[in-house]
Design a protein around this motif. Sequence first.
Motif, mmCIF file in Angstrom:
data_model
loop_
_atom_site.group_PDB
_atom_site.id
_atom_site.type_symbol
_atom_site.label_atom_id
_atom_site.label_comp_id
_atom_site.label_asym_id
_atom_site.label_seq_id
_atom_site.Cartn_x
_atom_site.Cartn_y
_atom_site.Cartn_z
ATOM 1 N N LYS A 36 2.248 6.768 -7.005
ATOM 2 C CA LYS A 36 1.240 7.716 -7.490
ATOM 3 C C LYS A 36 1.649 9.169 -7.287
ATOM 4 O O LYS A 36 1.151 10.046 -7.970
ATOM 5 N N CYS A 37 2.531 9.429 -6.337
ATOM 6 C CA CYS A 37 2.862 10.823 -6.055
ATOM 7 C C CYS A 37 4.046 11.284 -6.905
ATOM 8 O O CYS A 37 4.778 10.470 -7.467
ATOM 9 N N ASP A 51 0.830 -1.205 0.000
ATOM 10 C CA ASP A 51 0.000 0.000 0.000
ATOM 11 C C ASP A 51 0.867 1.258 0.000
ATOM 12 O O ASP A 51 0.589 2.222 -0.724
ATOM 13 N N LEU A 52 1.919 1.258 0.810
ATOM 14 C CA LEU A 52 2.842 2.399 0.835
ATOM 15 C C LEU A 52 3.545 2.566 -0.507
ATOM 16 O O LEU A 52 3.710 3.691 -0.993
ATOM 17 N N ALA A 53 3.964 1.459 -1.104
ATOM 18 C CA ALA A 53 4.634 1.521 -2.405
ATOM 19 C C ALA A 53 3.700 2.102 -3.461
ATOM 20 O O ALA A 53 4.121 2.913 -4.297
ATOM 21 N N GLN A 54 2.432 1.714 -3.421
ATOM 22 C CA GLN A 54 1.460 2.275 -4.364
ATOM 23 C C GLN A 54 1.293 3.777 -4.170
ATOM 24 O O GLN A 54 1.212 4.530 -5.138
ATOM 25 N N LYS A 106 4.511 17.625 -1.466
ATOM 26 C CA LYS A 106 4.152 17.480 -0.057
ATOM 27 C C LYS A 106 3.676 16.056 0.209
ATOM 28 O O LYS A 106 3.940 15.483 1.257
ATOM 29 N N GLU A 107 2.978 15.520 -0.756
ATOM 30 C CA GLU A 107 2.447 14.163 -0.637
ATOM 31 C C GLU A 107 3.571 13.158 -0.404
ATOM 32 O O GLU A 107 3.493 12.302 0.480
ATOM 33 N N GLU A 108 4.641 13.270 -1.180
ATOM 34 C CA GLU A 108 5.785 12.369 -1.007
ATOM 35 C C GLU A 108 6.390 12.535 0.385
ATOM 36 O O GLU A 108 6.713 11.555 1.056
ATOM 37 N N LYS A 109 6.509 13.764 0.810
ATOM 38 C CA LYS A 109 7.049 14.039 2.144
ATOM 39 C C LYS A 109 6.194 13.378 3.217
ATOM 40 O O LYS A 109 6.710 12.745 4.137
ATOM 41 N N TYR A 110 4.862 13.473 3.104
ATOM 42 C CA TYR A 110 3.971 12.871 4.093
ATOM 43 C C TYR A 110 4.063 11.348 4.081
ATOM 44 O O TYR A 110 3.974 10.708 5.128
#
Length: 186
Positions: free
Chosen positions: A87-88, A80-83, A93-97
Motif C-alpha cells: 500500500k505504501c 499484514d506487513l506485506a499488505q 516515510k511510511e515505507e521506512k517505518y
Amino acid sequence: HNDDLLLMCAILLKNSLPKLYQKNNITQITLQEQQQLRVTLFSFIHNIHLNEKIMKQITYTLSMIARKTYPQSWDTLFFDLAQLLQKCTRHSKEEKYIFYLLYDILEEFSKSSILIAKKSFESVATELLDYVYKSVLFYLNDEHLETNMNQYHEFIILLLKCMEKIIIYGVPSLSQNKTAATFFAD
C-alpha cells in the motif's frame, strides 16, 4: 503538544505490554482486544505526520506484540506487513517505518527461543528475504541515488540489517536459498 502526549502514551503502552501478555495475569487482554490493538497501531504507520520518536515507539511496541503472539494468535503477521508494504509508495516515510517495524520484529524474534515461532518464520523467510533484497537493489539502482545519498544511505543500511536478521533467524541453509547464495557469492 499532541506529539508529546502521543509519545508518552506510546511509551506507557510499550512498558505495560509485558504485564498484559502474561499468561497468569488477571489483566491479560483478550484475543479481540489484541486484534484491535494491532489494527490501531498499524493504522498509525500510515500517519506520516507523526514524528520519528513516536513511530519508533509504535514499531517497537508492535514488535513486542509480535514476539508474544506470533504465530499462535497472530499467524498473519508477515501477510499484514506485506499488505502494508504494497500500500505504501517507494521513498516514503511510511515505507521506512514499515522496514523499521520489520527490523524490530526480527530483532525481537532473535531474542526468542520459541521453536514454533522459528519454524513458522522459516516458512516465509525466503519470500521476505527476496523482497528485502529486491528493495536493496531498487535503491542501489535508483537514478536519484547520488543526489539523495544521505537519505538513502541510512535506509539501505536498515534493509541490509533486515536481510542479516532474516538470514540468521529464518534461513536454515544458505546454500539452499537462492537470494542468500547470490548475496554471499564470491
